[in-house]
Design a protein around this motif. Sequence first.
Motif, PDB file in Angstrom:
ATOM      1  N   UNK A  63      -0.131  -2.110  -5.978  1.00 60.83           N
ATOM      2  CA  UNK A  63      -1.306  -1.806  -5.161  1.00 60.83           C
ATOM      3  C   UNK A  63      -1.131  -0.488  -4.414  1.00 60.83           C
ATOM      4  N   UNK A  64       0.052  -0.254  -3.867  1.00 60.27           N
ATOM      5  CA  UNK A  64       0.299   0.998  -3.138  1.00 60.27           C
ATOM      6  C   UNK A  64       0.293   2.191  -4.078  1.00 60.27           C
ATOM      7  N   UNK A  65       0.796   1.998  -5.291  1.00 62.50           N
ATOM      8  CA  UNK A  65       0.769   3.077  -6.277  1.00 62.50           C
ATOM      9  C   UNK A  65      -0.658   3.481  -6.614  1.00 62.50           C
ATOM     10  N   UNK A  66      -1.553   2.489  -6.595  1.00 57.65           N
ATOM     11  CA  UNK A  66      -2.957   2.766  -6.895  1.00 57.65           C
ATOM     12  C   UNK A  66      -3.743   3.206  -5.664  1.00 57.65           C
ATOM     13  N   UNK A  67      -3.037   3.409  -4.543  1.00 56.73           N
ATOM     14  CA  UNK A  67      -3.679   3.973  -3.361  1.00 56.73           C
ATOM     15  C   UNK A  67      -4.136   2.981  -2.324  1.00 56.73           C
ATOM     16  N   UNK A  68      -3.815   1.695  -2.514  1.00 62.70           N
ATOM     17  CA  UNK A  68      -4.228   0.694  -1.544  1.00 62.70           C
ATOM     18  C   UNK A  68      -3.279   0.687  -0.350  1.00 62.70           C
ATOM     19  N   UNK A  69      -3.836   0.511   0.821  1.00 63.44           N
ATOM     20  CA  UNK A  69      -3.019   0.459   2.031  1.00 63.44           C
ATOM     21  C   UNK A  69      -3.838  -0.160   3.158  1.00 63.44           C
ATOM     22  N   UNK A  70      -3.163  -0.492   4.247  1.00 63.72           N
ATOM     23  CA  UNK A  70      -3.837  -0.981   5.438  1.00 63.72           C
ATOM     24  C   UNK A  70      -4.641  -2.248   5.189  1.00 63.72           C
TER      25      UNK A  70
ATOM     26  N   UNK B  43      -7.281  -2.693   3.391  1.00 65.67           N
ATOM     27  CA  UNK B  43      -7.637  -2.897   1.986  1.00 65.67           C
ATOM     28  C   UNK B  43      -6.527  -3.640   1.253  1.00 65.67           C
ATOM     29  N   UNK B  44      -5.278  -3.294   1.525  1.00 60.38           N
ATOM     30  CA  UNK B  44      -4.143  -3.984   0.912  1.00 60.38           C
ATOM     31  C   UNK B  44      -4.089  -5.440   1.370  1.00 60.38           C
ATOM     32  N   UNK B  45      -4.359  -5.659   2.647  1.00 58.28           N
ATOM     33  CA  UNK B  45      -4.361  -7.019   3.175  1.00 58.28           C
ATOM     34  C   UNK B  45      -5.454  -7.861   2.536  1.00 58.28           C
ATOM     35  N   UNK B  46      -6.648  -7.281   2.407  1.00 62.63           N
ATOM     36  CA  UNK B  46      -7.795  -8.023   1.906  1.00 62.63           C
ATOM     37  C   UNK B  46      -7.722  -8.290   0.413  1.00 62.63           C
ATOM     38  N   UNK B  47      -7.231  -7.345  -0.352  1.00 61.45           N
ATOM     39  CA  UNK B  47      -7.285  -7.454  -1.810  1.00 61.45           C
ATOM     40  C   UNK B  47      -6.005  -7.974  -2.449  1.00 61.45           C
ATOM     41  N   UNK B  48      -4.882  -7.907  -1.749  1.00 57.08           N
ATOM     42  CA  UNK B  48      -3.607  -8.304  -2.356  1.00 57.08           C
ATOM     43  C   UNK B  48      -2.903  -9.390  -1.547  1.00 57.08           C
ATOM     44  N   UNK B  49      -2.637  -9.120  -0.283  1.00 56.89           N
ATOM     45  CA  UNK B  49      -1.807 -10.019   0.516  1.00 56.89           C
ATOM     46  C   UNK B  49      -2.485 -11.365   0.738  1.00 56.89           C
ATOM     47  N   UNK B  50      -3.735 -11.354   1.192  1.00 57.79           N
ATOM     48  CA  UNK B  50      -4.435 -12.618   1.444  1.00 57.79           C
ATOM     49  C   UNK B  50      -4.627 -13.451   0.175  1.00 57.79           C
ATOM     50  N   UNK B  51      -5.138 -12.860  -0.923  1.00 56.73           N
ATOM     51  CA  UNK B  51      -5.307 -13.668  -2.142  1.00 56.73           C
ATOM     52  C   UNK B  51      -3.992 -14.252  -2.658  1.00 56.73           C
ATOM     53  N   UNK B  52      -2.907 -13.468  -2.586  1.00 57.29           N
ATOM     54  CA  UNK B  52      -1.623 -13.947  -3.084  1.00 57.29           C
ATOM     55  C   UNK B  52      -1.030 -15.029  -2.185  1.00 57.29           C
TER      56      UNK B  52
END
Length: 260
Positions: A158-165, A167-176
């Motif tokens: 996700x970070x490689x694709x530019x996700x952070x802050x 957006x990272x919480x909403x799209x990666x951390x919470x779903x996982x």
Amino acid sequence: MITVFRRVLMSAILFIIWEAISKSGLFPAIMWPPLLFSSHGEATVLGTLFQGIADGRILEATGRTLSRLALGFVIAITVGLTLGYLIARFKWVDDTLGFLVSALQSVPSIVWLPLAIVWFGLGETAILFIVTIGATWTMTVSASTGFKNVPGLFLRVAKTMGSSGFHLLRTVILPASVPHLISGLRVAWAFAWRALMAGELVGASGGLGHLLEMGRALQSMDLVLSVMIIIGVIGTIIDNQVFMRMERSVMKKWGISAQL
């Protein structure tokens, strides 16, 4: 369907045992409460239960109790998710606040009642505080565990694709973290429900706990047992029809459900 049949059959067997003990006269009144094991005990309890539902007294108390539970539970989820994220995100928060939360989780929520009464008095605020405390620490621990167990590969991609802050919480951390969060919700709800019942027994007007206390004060065992039945039914319905179904659905979707 088979599960429902088994549960109904089990309830019927327990009722038959109760009826048999009531009619046998084997237990003198000095050993057992008269309305628990007497020749008309079960009829009195069921009659009080149906009468309380018909006149609206039990329904009103149930609505009052559930509204308190909903508000306190929402606050607990919000605070728990926030604290859980901070504990998982920052090492210094984990070393300090995380340690404190783990310690507070082992303290029964009813222990907070004297402090709640001193701080807020006998009223709605004290009950809300007890319900919130009852669920917050469990939700915090479950949330922090879920956030910590997010696979590192997900975060790196996700970070490689530019996700952070956010957006990272909403799209990666919470779903996982959803499987851990759902399990945490179920346990937190159970703690909140118990804390609410204990709090209403002492510090609130209205509600099922207040009816229990009224039954005790009036030495009305039929009212006490009727309210206990309602509490058990509500707890079972919410746990099985809401949280258990939610948990099974998530486990199945994530492919981590186990069939024994």
